[in-house]
Motif scaffolding. Structure first.
Motif, PDB file in Angstrom:
ATOM      1  N   ARG A  29       0.822  -1.218   0.000  1.00  0.00           N
ATOM      2  CA  ARG A  29       0.000   0.000   0.000  1.00  0.00           C
ATOM      3  C   ARG A  29       0.856   1.269   0.000  1.00  0.00           C
ATOM      4  O   ARG A  29       0.341   2.370  -0.118  1.00  0.00           O
ATOM      5  CB  ARG A  29      -0.890   0.046   1.251  1.00  0.00           C
ATOM      6  CG  ARG A  29      -2.105  -0.874   1.229  1.00  0.00           C
ATOM      7  CD  ARG A  29      -3.127  -0.459   2.300  1.00  0.00           C
ATOM      8  NE  ARG A  29      -2.586  -0.530   3.649  1.00  0.00           N
ATOM      9  CZ  ARG A  29      -2.658  -1.605   4.437  1.00  0.00           C
ATOM     10  NH1 ARG A  29      -3.248  -2.703   4.000  1.00  0.00           N
ATOM     11  NH2 ARG A  29      -2.153  -1.578   5.657  1.00  0.00           N
ATOM     12  N   GLY A  30       2.166   1.111   0.183  1.00  0.00           N
ATOM     13  CA  GLY A  30       3.048   2.274   0.239  1.00  0.00           C
ATOM     14  C   GLY A  30       2.917   3.044   1.537  1.00  0.00           C
ATOM     15  O   GLY A  30       3.108   4.251   1.584  1.00  0.00           O
ATOM     16  N   PRO A 328      11.972  -0.278  -0.553  1.00  0.00           N
ATOM     17  CA  PRO A 328      10.817  -0.213   0.364  1.00  0.00           C
ATOM     18  C   PRO A 328      11.190   0.366   1.730  1.00  0.00           C
ATOM     19  O   PRO A 328      10.320   0.791   2.485  1.00  0.00           O
ATOM     20  CB  PRO A 328      10.380  -1.678   0.509  1.00  0.00           C
ATOM     21  CG  PRO A 328      10.998  -2.389  -0.649  1.00  0.00           C
ATOM     22  CD  PRO A 328      12.250  -1.653  -0.983  1.00  0.00           C
ATOM     23  N   LYS A 329      12.480   0.418   2.025  1.00  0.00           N
ATOM     24  CA  LYS A 329      12.887   0.987   3.317  1.00  0.00           C
ATOM     25  C   LYS A 329      12.591   2.486   3.376  1.00  0.00           C
ATOM     26  O   LYS A 329      12.697   3.085   4.437  1.00  0.00           O
ATOM     27  CB  LYS A 329      14.347   0.664   3.639  1.00  0.00           C
ATOM     28  CG  LYS A 329      15.364   1.168   2.649  1.00  0.00           C
ATOM     29  CD  LYS A 329      16.802   1.013   3.172  1.00  0.00           C
ATOM     30  CE  LYS A 329      17.318  -0.408   3.297  1.00  0.00           C
ATOM     31  NZ  LYS A 329      17.790  -0.974   2.014  1.00  0.00           N
ATOM     32  N   PRO A 357       7.355  -4.038  -4.609  1.00  0.00           N
ATOM     33  CA  PRO A 357       6.789  -2.923  -3.845  1.00  0.00           C
ATOM     34  C   PRO A 357       7.494  -1.613  -4.189  1.00  0.00           C
ATOM     35  O   PRO A 357       8.628  -1.620  -4.675  1.00  0.00           O
ATOM     36  CB  PRO A 357       7.048  -3.320  -2.385  1.00  0.00           C
ATOM     37  CG  PRO A 357       8.195  -4.260  -2.443  1.00  0.00           C
ATOM     38  CD  PRO A 357       8.141  -4.946  -3.772  1.00  0.00           C
ATOM     39  N   PRO A 358       6.821  -0.494  -3.936  1.00  0.00           N
ATOM     40  CA  PRO A 358       7.358   0.785  -4.399  1.00  0.00           C
ATOM     41  C   PRO A 358       8.371   1.423  -3.447  1.00  0.00           C
ATOM     42  O   PRO A 358       8.486   1.057  -2.285  1.00  0.00           O
ATOM     43  CB  PRO A 358       6.107   1.664  -4.470  1.00  0.00           C
ATOM     44  CG  PRO A 358       5.224   1.135  -3.379  1.00  0.00           C
ATOM     45  CD  PRO A 358       5.490  -0.356  -3.314  1.00  0.00           C
ATOM     46  N   THR A 374       8.473   3.534  -8.373  1.00  0.00           N
ATOM     47  CA  THR A 374       7.960   4.550  -7.453  1.00  0.00           C
ATOM     48  C   THR A 374       6.432   4.521  -7.418  1.00  0.00           C
ATOM     49  O   THR A 374       5.790   3.938  -8.298  1.00  0.00           O
ATOM     50  CB  THR A 374       8.414   5.967  -7.869  1.00  0.00           C
ATOM     51  OG1 THR A 374       8.008   6.181  -9.210  1.00  0.00           O
ATOM     52  CG2 THR A 374       9.918   6.127  -7.744  1.00  0.00           C
ATOM     53  N   GLU A 375       5.915   5.149  -6.409  1.00  0.00           N
ATOM     54  CA  GLU A 375       4.470   5.420  -6.244  1.00  0.00           C
ATOM     55  C   GLU A 375       3.614   4.192  -6.000  1.00  0.00           C
ATOM     56  O   GLU A 375       2.876   4.134  -5.024  1.00  0.00           O
ATOM     57  CB  GLU A 375       3.899   6.217  -7.428  1.00  0.00           C
ATOM     58  CG  GLU A 375       4.504   7.607  -7.504  1.00  0.00           C
ATOM     59  CD  GLU A 375       3.914   8.439  -8.624  1.00  0.00           C
ATOM     60  OE1 GLU A 375       2.754   8.205  -9.013  1.00  0.00           O
ATOM     61  OE2 GLU A 375       4.632   9.335  -9.112  1.00  0.00           O
ATOM     62  N   ARG A 376       3.637   3.212  -6.900  1.00  0.00           N
ATOM     63  CA  ARG A 376       2.792   2.029  -6.673  1.00  0.00           C
ATOM     64  C   ARG A 376       3.560   0.764  -7.052  1.00  0.00           C
ATOM     65  O   ARG A 376       4.566   0.842  -7.761  1.00  0.00           O
ATOM     66  CB  ARG A 376       1.485   2.147  -7.452  1.00  0.00           C
ATOM     67  CG  ARG A 376       1.633   2.205  -8.954  1.00  0.00           C
ATOM     68  CD  ARG A 376       0.314   2.520  -9.623  1.00  0.00           C
ATOM     69  NE  ARG A 376      -0.151   3.851  -9.269  1.00  0.00           N
ATOM     70  CZ  ARG A 376       0.277   4.980  -9.878  1.00  0.00           C
ATOM     71  NH1 ARG A 376       1.154   4.911 -10.863  1.00  0.00           N
ATOM     72  NH2 ARG A 376      -0.166   6.154  -9.494  1.00  0.00           N
TER      73      ARG A 376
END
Lengths: 407, 90
Positions: A29-30, A328-329, A357-358, A374-376
Motif C-alpha cells: 500500500r506504500g 521499500p525501506k 513494492p514501491p 515509485t508510487e505504486r
C-alpha cells in the motif's frame, strides 16, 4: 553436490507492520511509518524523525521471566523468531538440538537496556546496576537468547557490519547449512531509538534533519538529505532443501542462491568503491547473468554521494535503466542490521507474489540512470532478486534470492 | 530497618529482579522448592541478592546468595544478617 539453502519461515517486526502479513500489506500500500520520535523527547536533538514500531507489548508475547533480562531489540528478535518457526511449522523437539543453529547480525547491541544501567551506575552507584547488564547489551545477545529459548545448540554466532550485517548473517547461515547443519535461524533486529543510540547514530552525520516525514528520507532523489533511523528487522528459518523436504516443510519461499561481499578502499585512494564487485561476486556465486535478475533492492543510503556510488555500481552491471530497482525501506527508515534481513524477506515475498513494492516519496534524479519503482507496486514475474546493503565504514554485501520453482 | 525478611518479601523481590512465569510459584508454598526448579539461575539470584542488599541496607556475600538452594535457606541467611546489623545498631 552442495546443499541448497532455502528459506522456509519468516518473522517480521517492522515499523510499518508487525508480522509478515501486516508488513507486506502495508508495504504494497506504500504505507510509511516515519513519524516524530515518541520513545524519548527529541526536541533538543538535530534529528527528530524515526521509523518506530508502535503497539508492540513484549509481555503479550514472551514469558515474564525473560522481560527483566532483555533489551527491546532482543524482545523483538525473540518474537520474530517464534513467528518464523511457527511459519516454518517447526516445533520444539522436531529436530535434534545440535542440528539447529543461530546467526544474527547486530549494529549496536541492547543500547536502551545499557543506557538505563549506565544511568543507574552514575546516578546511584554500582550496586544499582542489574546483574543482567552482564549480557543484555552485548552484540551477540539476540543469538544467545534465541538459542536458549529454542534449544538450538548447533553453530551460533553474531556479525557486526552495520546494515550489511543482515545479509552477512544470512550468508553465514547458508555456510552452516552447507556444512551440514539442518536448520539455521538468521537475520537481524536492532532497536536503539533512545538518547544514547540516537547520539551514536548522529555521529555518522548521515541522519536527516528534516521534520517532514515525506521529505526526510529520499534516496536517489535530487532532494536526498540523509536517512531516518528505524528499529526492527526480520528473522528467517533457513534449511537444507533436502532436509526441509524430508520433514515436510509446508512453504519454501526461495533459495539463498548467491552472496558477495567486499570492503571499500580508502575514500581518498581514488579507487572504485566495492559495491560493483560485491554485486558481480553474488551473481557469479548464484550462477546468474545480469539479465536473469528481475529486481534490485537497493541499499538506498539517501546521502547524495552514497546514492551516486550505488547507482553507478548498478548501472555498471545492468546497464542504464537496465533493471527495476526499489527501496521499500523508504517506508520504514534504515533499520541498521535489520535492514538487510527485512529486504531479503521483502524480496522473497516479491518472488512469491510476482510484484515489486514501491519506493515512496521519491522522484528519481535523472543523473542516477535508475529504473526506480515509485508510487505504486509494479507487477512482474520475479524469479531472482538481488538485495544490496552497505555498512558504515565500508562494508558492501549482496545476496541473490531465487524462486524455488526454476522455470 | 525492617525487622524480618519474609517469604512474601522474597516473592516480591524475585518477581522484580528476574520476572515470574504466570501462576507458577505465586500461590504455592515455595519454602523448600529449589531455586533452579523455580526457574531462577545464579544470575537471577545475584540480581535478587543485590536488590535485598539495597532495600534492607545490609551486605551479603555473593556466595551466600548463590549457594542458597532454596528460599528457606536464603531467608535464614538474610535474617541472620539482619539481626547482626540490628545488634550493631544498638
Amino acid at each position: 553436490m552442495t546443499a541448497r539453502a532455502v528459506v522456509t519461515g519468516i518473522g517480521v517486526t517492522a515499523p510499518n507492520g508487525l508480522g509478515t502479513a501486516a508488513y507486506w500489506a502495508a508495504t504494497l500500500r506504500g504505507e510509511s511509518a516515519i513519524r516524530p520520535v515518541s520513545r524519548f523527547t527529541p526536541d533538543r536533538y538535530p534529528a527528530r524523525l524515526a521509523g518506530e514500531i508502535r503497539g508492540f507489548s513484549a509481555a503479550e508475547h514472551l514469558p515474564g521471566r525473560l522481560l527483566p533480562q532483555t533489551d527491546r531489540m532482543t524482545q523483538l528478535a525473540l518474537v520474530a523468531t517464534d513467528w518464523a518457526l511457527a511459519d516454518a511449522g517447526v516445533r520444539a523437539g522436531d529436530l535434534p538440538e545440535y542440528d539447529m543453529g543461530v546467526v544474527t547480525a547486530s549494529s549496536s547491541g541492547g543500547f536502551e537496556f545499557g543506557q538505563g544501567e549506565l544511568r543507574n551506575l552514575w546516578s546511584q552507584g554500582s550496586q544499582y546496576v542489574s546483574a543482567y547488564q552482564s549480557f543484555a547489551w552485548f552484540y551477540a545477545v539476540n543469538t544467545g537468547q534465541i538459542s536458549i529459548r529454542n534449544g538450538m545448540r548447533g553453530p551460533c554466532g553474531a556479525l557486526v557490519s552495520d546494515q550489511a550485517g543482515g545479509l552477512d548473517a544470512v550468508a553465514q547461515a547458508r555456510r552452516h547449512v552447507r556444512q551440514g547443519t539442518r536448520l539455521m535461524i538468521t537475520g537481524g533486529v536492532d532497536a536503539s531509538i533512545c538518547p544514547w543510540g540516537w547520539v551514536a547514530q548522529l555521529a555518522s552525520r548521515r541522519l536527516s534533519t528534516s521534520e517532514q516525514p515525506d521529505r526526510a528520507y529520499l534516496p536517489f532523489d535530487a532532494g536526498a538529505c540523509g536517512h531516518v533511523p528505524a528499529e526492527g528487522g526480520a528473522l528467517l528459518v533457513v534449511e537444507d532443501a533436502d532436509s526441509a523436504r524430508d520433514r515436510g516443510a509446508a512453504t519454501v519461499y526461495g533459495e539463498i542462491a548467491g552472496y558477495g561481499t567486499t570492503f571499500d578502499p580508502h575514500p581518498d585512494s581514488g579507487r572504485e568503491p566495492g559495491m560493483r564487485r560485491a554485486i558481480e561476486l553474488a551473481l557469479a556465486d548464484a550462477g546468474l547473468a545480469p539479465d536473469d535478475v528481475d529486481v534490485v533492492f537497493a541499499d538506498a543510503a539517501g546521502v547524495p554521494e552514497q546514492d551516486r556510488i550505488e547507482a553507478a555500481a548498478i548501472a555498471a552491471v545492468f546497464g542504464p535503466l537496465g533493471v527495476p530497482v526499489t527501496a521499500p525501506k523508504t517506508m520504514t527508515g534504515r533499520l541498521c542490521s535489520g535492514a538487510g534481513a527485512l529486504d531479503v524477506v521483502t524480496a522473497l515475498l516479491a518472488v512469491r507474489d510476482s510484484v515489486v513494492p514501491p519506493t515512496v516519496h521519491v522522484t528519481p534524479a535523472a543523473e542516477h540512470g535508475l529504473d526506480l519503482v515509485t508510487e505504486r507496486p509494479r507487477r512482474l514475474p520475479v524469479r531472482a532478486a538481488l538485495v544490496l546493503a552497505r555498512g558504515y565504514g565500508g562494508f558492501n554485501s549482496a545476496v541473490v534470492v531465487r524462486s524455488p520453482h526454476p522455470q | 530497618m525492617a525487622d524480618e525478611f519474609t517469604i512474601e518479601d522474597l516473592r516480591r523481590i524475585l518477581r522484580a529482579a528476574a520476572g515470574a512465569d504466570e501462576g507458577t510459584h505465586l500461590t504455592t508454598d515455595i519454602h523448600d522448592a529449589a531455586f533452579d526448579e523455580l526457574g531462577y539461575d545464579s544470575l537471577a539470584l545475584l540480581e535478587t541478592g543485590s536488590r535485598i542488599e539495597r532495600e534492607y541496607g545490609i551486605s551479603l556475600d555473593d556466595s551466600t546468595v548463590i549457594e542458597a538452594r532454596t528460599p528457606r535457606v536464603l531467608l535464614a541467611a538474610v535474617n541472620a544478617r539482619l539481626s547482626i546489623e540490628k545488634r550493631l545498631v544498638k
